[in-house]
Design an enzyme around this catalytic site. Structure first.
Site, PDB file in Angstrom:
ATOM      1  N   ARG A  91       0.820  -1.203   0.000  1.00  0.00           N
ATOM      2  CA  ARG A  91       0.000   0.000   0.000  1.00  0.00           C
ATOM      3  C   ARG A  91       0.852   1.249   0.000  1.00  0.00           C
ATOM      4  NH1 ARG A  91      -4.046  -0.561   4.201  1.00  0.00           N
ATOM      5  NH2 ARG A  91      -4.991  -1.667   2.471  1.00  0.00           N
ATOM      6  N   TYR A  92       1.924   1.226   0.753  1.00  0.00           N
ATOM      7  CA  TYR A  92       2.803   2.392   0.855  1.00  0.00           C
ATOM      8  C   TYR A  92       4.017   2.179  -0.040  1.00  0.00           C
ATOM      9  CZ  TYR A  92       0.180   2.912   5.226  1.00  0.00           C
ATOM     10  OH  TYR A  92      -0.802   3.029   6.165  1.00  0.00           O
ATOM     11  N   ARG A  95       7.241  -0.037   1.666  1.00  0.00           N
ATOM     12  CA  ARG A  95       7.134  -1.187   2.563  1.00  0.00           C
ATOM     13  C   ARG A  95       5.943  -2.067   2.241  1.00  0.00           C
ATOM     14  NH1 ARG A  95       5.522   3.472   4.489  1.00  0.00           N
ATOM     15  NH2 ARG A  95       4.012   3.738   6.158  1.00  0.00           N
ATOM     16  N   CYS A 104      -3.385 -18.100  15.266  1.00  0.00           N
ATOM     17  CA  CYS A 104      -3.017 -17.271  16.410  1.00  0.00           C
ATOM     18  C   CYS A 104      -3.160 -18.124  17.663  1.00  0.00           C
ATOM     19  CB  CYS A 104      -3.926 -16.063  16.535  1.00  0.00           C
ATOM     20  SG  CYS A 104      -3.890 -15.011  15.076  1.00  0.00           S
ATOM     21  N   CYS A 108      -8.739 -13.171  18.792  1.00  0.00           N
ATOM     22  CA  CYS A 108      -9.327 -11.978  19.380  1.00  0.00           C
ATOM     23  C   CYS A 108     -10.668 -11.741  18.704  1.00  0.00           C
ATOM     24  CB  CYS A 108      -8.424 -10.774  19.143  1.00  0.00           C
ATOM     25  SG  CYS A 108      -6.708 -11.103  19.548  1.00  0.00           S
ATOM     26  N   CYS A 111     -10.779  -8.926  15.982  1.00  0.00           N
ATOM     27  CA  CYS A 111      -9.709  -8.922  14.983  1.00  0.00           C
ATOM     28  C   CYS A 111     -10.142  -8.326  13.649  1.00  0.00           C
ATOM     29  CB  CYS A 111      -9.225 -10.343  14.759  1.00  0.00           C
ATOM     30  SG  CYS A 111      -7.934 -10.447  13.507  1.00  0.00           S
ATOM     31  N   ARG A 113      -8.718  -8.975  10.868  1.00  0.00           N
ATOM     32  CA  ARG A 113      -8.639 -10.028   9.845  1.00  0.00           C
ATOM     33  C   ARG A 113      -9.497 -11.230  10.225  1.00  0.00           C
ATOM     34  NH1 ARG A 113      -2.681  -8.966   9.789  1.00  0.00           N
ATOM     35  NH2 ARG A 113      -2.618  -6.945   8.743  1.00  0.00           N
ATOM     36  N   ASP A 272     -11.127  -0.752  13.929  1.00  0.00           N
ATOM     37  CA  ASP A 272     -11.538  -0.706  12.528  1.00  0.00           C
ATOM     38  C   ASP A 272     -13.032  -1.008  12.392  1.00  0.00           C
ATOM     39  OD1 ASP A 272      -8.985  -0.143  11.552  1.00  0.00           O
ATOM     40  OD2 ASP A 272      -8.417  -2.255  11.571  1.00  0.00           O
ATOM     41  N   ASP A 309      -7.074   3.770  10.940  1.00  0.00           N
ATOM     42  CA  ASP A 309      -6.702   3.153   9.676  1.00  0.00           C
ATOM     43  C   ASP A 309      -7.896   3.371   8.747  1.00  0.00           C
ATOM     44  OD1 ASP A 309      -5.100   1.776   7.894  1.00  0.00           O
ATOM     45  OD2 ASP A 309      -4.579   0.217   9.345  1.00  0.00           O
ATOM     46  N   LYS A 316      -2.910   4.447   7.355  1.00  0.00           N
ATOM     47  CA  LYS A 316      -2.974   4.922   8.727  1.00  0.00           C
ATOM     48  C   LYS A 316      -2.933   6.444   8.783  1.00  0.00           C
ATOM     49  CE  LYS A 316      -0.737   0.770  10.480  1.00  0.00           C
ATOM     50  NZ  LYS A 316      -0.558   0.024   9.205  1.00  0.00           N
TER      51      LYS A 316
HETATM   52  C1  LIG Z   1       0.296  -0.947   9.069  1.00  0.00           C
HETATM   53  C2  LIG Z   1       0.748  -1.304   7.762  1.00  0.00           C
HETATM   54  C3  LIG Z   1       2.099  -1.164   7.394  1.00  0.00           C
HETATM   55  C4  LIG Z   1       3.119  -0.621   8.357  1.00  0.00           C
HETATM   56  O1  LIG Z   1       2.809   0.714   8.686  1.00  0.00           O
HETATM   57  P1  LIG Z   1       3.777   1.618   9.564  1.00  0.00           P
HETATM   58  O2  LIG Z   1       3.046   2.902   9.713  1.00  0.00           O
HETATM   59  O3  LIG Z   1       5.049   1.749   8.797  1.00  0.00           O
HETATM   60  O4  LIG Z   1       3.991   0.907  10.858  1.00  0.00           O
HETATM   61  C5  LIG Z   1       2.462  -1.505   6.123  1.00  0.00           C
HETATM   62  N1  LIG Z   1       1.562  -1.965   5.219  1.00  0.00           N
HETATM   63  C6  LIG Z   1       0.255  -2.095   5.541  1.00  0.00           C
HETATM   64  C7  LIG Z   1      -0.693  -2.583   4.506  1.00  0.00           C
HETATM   65  C8  LIG Z   1      -0.194  -1.778   6.809  1.00  0.00           C
HETATM   66  O5  LIG Z   1      -1.478  -1.914   7.126  1.00  0.00           O
HETATM   67  S1  SF4 Z   2      -5.770  -9.427  16.439  1.00  0.00           S
HETATM   68 FE1  SF4 Z   2      -6.258 -11.040  14.922  1.00  0.00          FE
HETATM   69  S2  SF4 Z   2      -4.316 -11.540  13.969  1.00  0.00           S
HETATM   70 FE2  SF4 Z   2      -3.838 -10.454  15.862  1.00  0.00          FE
HETATM   71  S3  SF4 Z   2      -3.596 -12.072  17.416  1.00  0.00           S
HETATM   72 FE3  SF4 Z   2      -5.702 -11.401  17.509  1.00  0.00          FE
HETATM   73  S4  SF4 Z   2      -6.792 -12.831  16.169  1.00  0.00           S
HETATM   74 FE4  SF4 Z   2      -4.634 -12.981  15.650  1.00  0.00          FE
END
Ligand SMILES: *Cc1c(COP(=O)(O)O)cnc(C)c1O
Ligand code: SF4
Length: 578
Positions: A91-92, A95, A104, A108, A111, A113, A272, A309, A316
């Protein structure tokens, strides 16, 4: 079988087992929830529950609201859409996020995801991870790889080492990050062998995820210390969750508790818009109040960024509260003279800022003897000016004064030569925690390219950038503020969040934090935000009263609640006025 694998094997994963272990009456409901979103609570984490609906319970025990939630999005952050190869989100610019596991140690309930973790049909195999690594190899702009999941540390040691080794073969990958929750949910997983593996591939940063001080047990604190001692910079990310940690005191206790093990607070997230988690969301205004109470900058310690986010994949976006000046903070003692030493015995003291540099070992030990618990902070010039003074023996002595945060003060990357690098590596390998404060001088480093080069260099040396401030002479405050805001804006989004310091204004020795404003508009039911690239996103506020059925009911209840609050405020105002 190692202890952690045994614990995992005995996890509670179905409603019968859950009912046998605790008093859940809604067995049928829970069964339905689990059919959609899997259940897994290992015995270690389960045993942290003290009673029904406590902050631990709420994080791990399924709730009917998860499947009745009409709001929310399956993939709120568009992770699948921004995914050039499965399991990798780019996305960025510089990175990527690489998902290497979908398991996991505890699922959670909040979560993000939820759509994929724990689903055996969405498991991640080695082939997929290899494709992700191939992608990174082919994309030279990627300098920072975030390993996430699920939990990367639920993989076996060999697999973790394999991934780290493959990534380290790629020259343009500067830093590797591991996002993991096991130090919190299954601390037994952090073994000496694992720490040794990770430390072979430095710089590796670890981001952990603690949400409540009750998660800081002897076991988890020990796991965190092991990571820190292995020279790993360890940051924490917390999600603000209703009826878990949406409370000023709780969040402060958590933050200090983590720092006492050498962990810096990194991000605090607004929850989120994930489908099935609406009952966990807090109001932005309430979140900001909690953040405002975490005034780490007053102690020269890293301040966490509060993040929304952006729904829809905007990335973010940080929100900075109006940090007004408060009365003197009793938790922090700045040692300016010998008289201040008397204050150290006060039980409320959490942080002690020393005047001495790191070579004054006698003084440091003397202060430590007077207060064994507080976090010591040293602002050090020696590391940038006389790195040759730093010896292995001195590092060992310094480490004895843990919890200790050392702030370096680098202003430019070219201040760092081979001797400096060696000294810093020695300090890190001895488990010392290093953050950096930069001063911006006109014509010297008031330039995005110079600042970014410095920040990247610091990360490679495993130093967390904390603050930048402008020098106290010269230009008008307004010009300086504008220039510094520009610097921060040129970093946010374009490089690791880790590389973005807070901008501090100093006034009569008092620090205050300000930051670029990404909020376009805000009313009671939504907030409009601009992301780093200038795109506009909307975050809807939660509708808080979940227990009501009809809309009409809902409006009435919240209205009557508001009247009640207004009446209370009026009453207080009257008392205050008379
Ligand atoms: C959170 C995230 C990162 C890392 O973000 P930082 O602000 O550098 O910690 C990188 N890619 C994605 C898709 C993310 O959600
Ligand atoms: S937030 Fe989601 S990915 Fe992270 S530890 Fe909990 S269940 Fe696993």
């Amino acid at each position: 079988m190692p202890e952690w694998e045994e614990l995992l094997k005995e996890s509670i994963t179905n409603s019968e087992r859950l009912a046998r272990n605790c008093n859940v009456v809604e067995k049928q409901e829970i069964r339905e929830v689990i059919r959609r979103y899997p259940l897994c609570i290992n015995k270690y984490y389960f045993n942290l529950i003290k009673e029904k609906n406590d902050p631990i319970w709420n994080q791990c025990i399924p709730h009917i609201n998860e499947i009745t939630d009409k709001h929310g999005l399956v993939d709120p952050l568009h992770e699948e859409e921004d995914s050039p190869v499965p399991g990798l989100t780019h996305r960025y610019p510089d990175r990527v996020l690489l998902l290497v596991s979908n398991r996991c140690a505890m699922y959670c309930r909040f979560c993000t995801r939820k759509r994929r973790v724990g689903d055996p049909f969405k498991a991640i195999f080695k082939e997929q991870t290899m494709k992700g690594i191939d992608y990174i190899r082919e994309h030279k702009e990627v300098r920072d790889v975030v390993l996430s999941g699920g939990d990367p540390l639920l993989l076996k040691d060999e697999r973790i080492e394999f991934i780290l080794k493959e990534l380290r073969k790629i020259e343009h990958v500067e830093i590797i990050r591991i996002g993991t929750k096991v130090p919190c949910t299954l601390p037994q997983r952090i073994t000496p062998e694992l720490c040794q593996i990770i430390s072979k591939y430095h710089p590796v940063f670890v981001n952990v995820h603690f949400n409540h001080p009750r998660e800081l047990t002897e076991e988890s604190k020990n796991a965190l210390k092991m990571l820190v001692d292995a020279g790993i910079p360890v940051g924490n990310q917390t999600v603000l969750l209703r009826d878990v940690n949406d409370n000023k005191e709780v969040m402060k206790e958590l933050t200090y508790g983590l720092m006492k093990t050498g962990v810096y607070p990194y991000y605090i997230y607004q929850a989120d818009l994930t489908k099935g988690t609406d009952h966990f969301r807090t109001k932005v205004k309430d979140s900001l109040e909690i953040i405002n109470n975490l005034r780490m900058f007053e102690a020269d310690l890293p301040t966490p960024y509060y993040i929304i986010d952006a729904p829809g994949g905007g990335g973010k976006i940080p929100l900075i509260p109006d940090y007004e000046k408060t009365n003197e903070n009793q938790e922090i003692v700045k040692i300016k003279s010998d008289e201040d030493i008397q204050k150290l015995k006060n039980k409320d003291v959490q942080v002690i800022i020393l005047k001495s540099d790191i070579d004054d070992l006698t003084k440091i030990a003397e202060v430590r003897a007077l207060n064994k618990e507080a976090i010591l902070v040293i602002n050090s010039k020696i590391i940038s000016e006389n790195p040759e003074k730093i010896t292995q023996e001195a590092c060992v002595e310094l480490k004895k004064n843990t919890p200790l945060f050392i702030n370096t003060c680098f202003n430019r990357a070219d201040q760092i030569n081979e001797t400096t690098e060696k000294a810093i590596a020695m300090m890190k390998d001895n488990g010392l925690v290093l953050c950096n404060n930069t001063t911006v001088y006109k014509g010297e480093n008031d330039n995005p390219i110079v600042i970014r080069e410095l920040m990247h260099k610091l990360l490679k040396l495993r130093i967390k950038p904390s603050y930048i401030a402008f020098d106290s002479n010269g230009n008008s405050v307004k010009t300086k503020t504008r220039n510094c805001m520009k610097l921060i804006k040129s970093l946010r989004g374009f490089t690791s969040g880790l590389a973005v310091p807070h901008f501090a204004i100093e006034n009569n020795g008092e620090k205050v934090i300000v930051g670029p404003n990404y909020v376009i508009d805000q009313d009671s039911d939504k907030i409009i935000l601009q992301n780093y690239a200038g795109k506009i996103y909307e975050y809807p506020e939660p509708i808080l009263d979940e227990s009501c059925n009809g809309n009409l009911d809902l409006i009435n209840t919240s209205a009557s609640k508001e009247t009640e609050i207004a009446e209370k405020q009026q009453a207080t105002a009257k008392i205050g006025g008379s």
